[in-house]
Design an enzyme around this catalytic site. Structure first.
Site, PDB file in Angstrom:
ATOM      1  N   GLU A 323      87.910 -32.325  37.414  1.00 55.38           N
ATOM      2  CA  GLU A 323      87.575 -32.734  36.045  1.00 55.38           C
ATOM      3  C   GLU A 323      88.251 -34.032  35.634  1.00 55.38           C
ATOM      4  O   GLU A 323      88.430 -34.308  34.450  1.00 55.38           O
ATOM      5  CB  GLU A 323      87.943 -31.625  35.050  1.00 55.38           C
ATOM      6  N   GLY A 324      88.666 -34.867  36.600  1.00 56.23           N
ATOM      7  CA  GLY A 324      89.320 -36.130  36.268  1.00 56.23           C
ATOM      8  C   GLY A 324      90.798 -36.009  36.002  1.00 56.23           C
ATOM      9  O   GLY A 324      91.458 -37.014  35.719  1.00 56.23           O
TER      10      GLY A 324
END
Length: 366
Positions: A323-324
């Site tokens: 998710e970064g």
């Protein structure tokens, strides 16, 4: 609309300014802190100066987290710890501020943008500004069918390019890139194996939420079947993304290429963004010079892709949440590197010492 040819990016993308990088290196030699004392921060500052085209480097003022979201049909083959079609729950967690990337972004002053490229859910479940970009609902199961049609792959690439332009036009000076997907690591591993010429077992990892041995074997089998479908189209990046990619993967590829065109530096997260970078590199070999690898995720496919692109991860903290998040953890280091390179004083110039000439002897009067 004309058909997109990714090879055109090879002529559009230039390397970051090498002359500016040399100027940054020379300035670093003049700073009061000894060269080498700041470790890799010096390298990060010089990379950023070259990307910005200026010395001293500007501080990072408008970082932005950009997350592309989609569901992958291959998740139905039991290759993920998450339930197929549940990627919208990951998106909702980010939007509600309950995910690691949301919490960190708020602390670090980075805006977060989520782009629905191919979620398999009713659009009404999410805000309009998220779902309005959707290329299609979900994707095909890549072990037995194409993920996208050629037209959908083209549309997804153009979506990514458009988002890159919007970010550049809005003043974003550094992008933290990630994905929100179910089944995405299987697709990414397939692309890496295809482009690097390796077997499925070499690139198959355990995913963001670790899977058991039986699931891992199913994942390997799915990747092997998908590889047989990928190899005939290796010479055509758009066809490859249609066959074994997905809407988010194609969008990220277009995003990375257009960010390089617009001279916007990007921090990559895990195996999905790395795989997209590998596809983009095939189209434009200079593109990876505009990217940093934020972290080593532990996925073997990511390690293989980063090695091929000659990108060395900034961090290796064992963060697998995706998710970064891992890429975002590298942001403070890049900000610190820029601040130190811009604000550290130069050494005071040493004044030349006066040469001491012995006085002439006095003449004695006779």
């Amino acid at each position: 609309m004309t058909t997109l040819n990714l090879d055109d990016f090879s002529d559009l993308i230039e390397r970051p300014d090498g002359g500016v990088r040399r100027d940054a290196e020379e300035r670093r030699e003049r700073l009061a802190v000894p060269a080498g004392a700041l470790g890799r921060l010096d390298e990060l500052a010089e990379w950023l100066a070259a990307a910005q085209g200026r010395v001293p480097v500007r501080p990072i003022e408008r970082p932005r987290v950009v997350l592309f979201a989609a569901d992958h049909g291959i998740a139905a083959a039991g290759v993920s710890a998450r339930t197929a079609g549940d990627a919208h729950e990951l998106v909702r967690s980010v939007l509600d501020g309950n995910s690691p990337v949301s919490i960190l972004a708020a602390r670090l002053g980075a805006g977060v943008r989520v782009v629905d490229a191919g979620l398999d859910c009713e659009p009404a479940l999410l805000p309009e500004d998220v779902v309005r970009h959707r290329v299609r609902r979900g994707s095909g199961r890549i072990d037995v069918e194409d993920a996208l049609t050629r037209e959908e792959a083209d549309a997804a690439l153009r979506l990514g390019m458009r988002i890159a332009d919007e970010e550049a036009d809005s003043g974003t000076d550094l992008v933290v890139l990630g994905d929100l997907s179910v089944g995405g690591t299987t697709v990414a591993a397939t692309l890496v194996a295809a482009l690097c010429g390796t077997d499925a077992s070499v690139v198959t990892g355990r995913g963001g939420r670790p899977i058991d041995d039986l699931t891992w074997m199913r994942k390997c089998a799915a990747i092997r079947d998908a590889l047989r479908r990928a190899r005939p189209v290796l010479g055509d990046q758009v066809a490859l993304l249609a066959a074994v990619g997905g809407a988010d993967v194609a969008a990220i590829t277009g995003f990375l290429l257009q960010c390089a065109v617009r001279r916007t530096p990007v921090i990559l997260d895990g195996v999905v963004s790395a795989a997209c970078g590998l596809v983009a590199q095939r189209a434009a070999f200079r593109a990876p010079d505009w990217w940093l690898a934020g972290q080593a995720s532990g996925e073997p496919g990511q390690a293989k892709a980063l090695d091929r692109m000659a990108l060395n991860p900034v961090l290796d903290h064992g963060v697998t949440v995706g998710e970064g998040t891992g890429a975002l953890l590298a942001l403070p280091l890049v900000q610190a590197a820029a601040a130190l390179a811009a604000d550290l004083p130069e050494r005071a110039a040493q004044e030349p010492q006066e040469s001491k000439v012995p006085p002439e002897p006095l003449e004695t009067q006779g």
